[in-house]
Design an enzyme around this catalytic site. Sequence first.
Site, PDB file in Angstrom:
ATOM      1  N   TYR A 136       0.801  -1.223   0.000  1.00 41.36           N
ATOM      2  CA  TYR A 136       0.000   0.000   0.000  1.00 41.36           C
ATOM      3  C   TYR A 136       0.837   1.279   0.000  1.00 41.36           C
ATOM      4  CZ  TYR A 136      -4.611  -2.099   0.595  1.00 41.36           C
ATOM      5  OH  TYR A 136      -5.780  -2.777   0.388  1.00 41.36           O
ATOM      6  N   LYS A 188       2.817 -15.219   4.133  1.00 42.62           N
ATOM      7  CA  LYS A 188       3.105 -16.096   2.994  1.00 42.62           C
ATOM      8  C   LYS A 188       4.621 -16.300   3.020  1.00 42.62           C
ATOM      9  CE  LYS A 188       1.665 -18.385  -0.636  1.00 42.62           C
ATOM     10  NZ  LYS A 188       0.736 -19.536  -0.598  1.00 42.62           N
ATOM     11  N   ASP A 221      -3.381 -18.178   2.302  1.00 39.69           N
ATOM     12  CA  ASP A 221      -4.364 -19.011   1.583  1.00 39.69           C
ATOM     13  C   ASP A 221      -5.046 -19.986   2.553  1.00 39.69           C
ATOM     14  OD1 ASP A 221      -1.850 -20.188   1.817  1.00 39.69           O
ATOM     15  OD2 ASP A 221      -1.833 -21.088  -0.182  1.00 39.69           O
ATOM     16  N   ASP A 245      -6.423  -6.618   4.188  1.00 40.29           N
ATOM     17  CA  ASP A 245      -7.529  -6.086   3.384  1.00 40.29           C
ATOM     18  C   ASP A 245      -8.384  -7.241   2.866  1.00 40.29           C
ATOM     19  OD1 ASP A 245      -9.062  -4.253   1.836  1.00 40.29           O
ATOM     20  OD2 ASP A 245      -7.944  -4.917   0.076  1.00 40.29           O
ATOM     21  N   ASP A 249     -12.523  -8.813   4.255  1.00 36.81           N
ATOM     22  CA  ASP A 249     -13.783  -8.888   3.500  1.00 36.81           C
ATOM     23  C   ASP A 249     -14.400 -10.271   3.693  1.00 36.81           C
ATOM     24  OD1 ASP A 249     -13.586  -6.272   2.507  1.00 36.81           O
ATOM     25  OD2 ASP A 249     -14.262  -6.882   0.508  1.00 36.81           O
TER      26      ASP A 249
HETATM   27  C1  IPM Z   1     -10.554  -1.044   3.107  1.00 39.00           C
HETATM   28  C2  IPM Z   1     -10.695  -0.601   1.681  1.00 39.00           C
HETATM   29  C3  IPM Z   1      -9.501   0.251   1.312  1.00 39.00           C
HETATM   30  C4  IPM Z   1      -8.261  -0.591   1.495  1.00 39.00           C
HETATM   31  C5  IPM Z   1      -9.559   0.854  -0.112  1.00 39.00           C
HETATM   32  C6  IPM Z   1     -10.832   1.641  -0.330  1.00 39.00           C
HETATM   33  C7  IPM Z   1      -8.361   1.691  -0.415  1.00 39.00           C
HETATM   34  O1  IPM Z   1     -10.836  -1.687   0.842  1.00 39.00           O
HETATM   35  O2  IPM Z   1     -10.554  -0.169   3.989  1.00 39.00           O
HETATM   36  O3  IPM Z   1     -10.468  -2.242   3.344  1.00 39.00           O
HETATM   37  O4  IPM Z   1      -7.877  -1.341   0.589  1.00 39.00           O
HETATM   38  O5  IPM Z   1      -7.667  -0.497   2.560  1.00 39.00           O
HETATM   39 MN    MN Z   2     -10.918  -3.592   1.873  1.00 39.94          MN
END
Ligand code: IPM
Ligand code: MN
Length: 352
Positions: A136, A188, A221, A245, A249
């Site tokens: 990042y 990893k 993974d 990140d 999700d």
């Molecule tokens: C998150 C989002 C951000 C990230 C994006 C919007 C830059 O996906 O906060 O998880 O990747 O950190």
């Molecule tokens: Mn994210």
Amino acid sequence: MNYEIAVIPGDGVGPEIIREGLKVLNVVSEKFNIKFNFIHYDFGAQRYLKTGEILPDSAIGELKKMDAIYLGAVGDPRVEPGILEKGLLLKLRFSLDQYINLRPIKLYPGVWTPLKDKGPEDIDFIVVRENTEGAYCGAGGFLKKGTKDEVAIQEDINTRKGVERVIQYAYTLVKKRNKKNKLTLCDKANVLTYAHDLWRRTFTEVGEEYPEIQKDYAFVDATCMWMVKNPEWFDVIVTCNMFGDIITDLGAVIQGGMGIAAGANLNPEGISMFEPIHGSAPKYAGKNMINPLATICAGAMMLDTLGEEKAAQTVENAVIKTISEGHIKDLGAGKMGMSTSQVGDLICKFIM
Ligand code: IPM
Ligand code: MN
């Protein structure tokens, strides 16, 4: 207590979810006698498209004087991907050195999870994501862009200091939680034999200060697999920016979806920022259909970080009550059986 809070509603559904979050904080303010001074900032797509300005350096200076930042969402289909994300969200995280991204994965009672035979007792862990480095950091560039000889380089930068401070934080969090007493390093190291060798060595060295904590290792993974198969194995996971990140999700989905998942960008020595994990969801913008609970939960994390633990717990309890008593039908946008503002009103009623 008195707190100065910067409020950045941002793009898409940002303004309507932040409106509900502030509604809740105002009720908390009355009930617990906490004073908030909300300072609103209009950073986001609208301002960028009008003025070309995303986040001026002068604003960073102002934000550094606040007690916390409450953020809605960033991203707009009218702006090329990356511009607002890098110019606003990542710039805030980096320039305020919010080196911890804290993402609790907690299934509340009554919330549907896609994981068969798993319940709230199985899904309760926290991901500690490094938040200022890794892939990042924005280091890299193009050579011969647009030609068939094009080269694109995106560096993954890991510093001893950056890795150490996030790992140190994760160990202390395991202790504070006092649950399974286990820290999992998600990496990893079998392929990224330089970057994640640094992570492993640091994890082991810092871990010597915590002999009572169980050290666990999982490749990213495999982590994805275990999060689905055996989420009850996890207590705290510490990981790099990019993997954090991605796995959060997945974590959000097993805890009931983006409607409920909240996160905190922490600088334990500075200014922290609180936001829902979901994005700006442009297709729902302005429709009063989106679920504000993730933003309200982010508000609870803000209260907790400010030291207002009782108020934070009260907000969380109101969220749990709204869900477990079936007041809200589903956590998905447009499926709640209520509007965005009605959900906010209900939380306020349960707090009062
Ligand atoms: C998150 C989002 C951000 C990230 C994006 C919007 C830059 O996906 O906060 O998880 O990747 O950190
Ligand atoms: Mn994210």
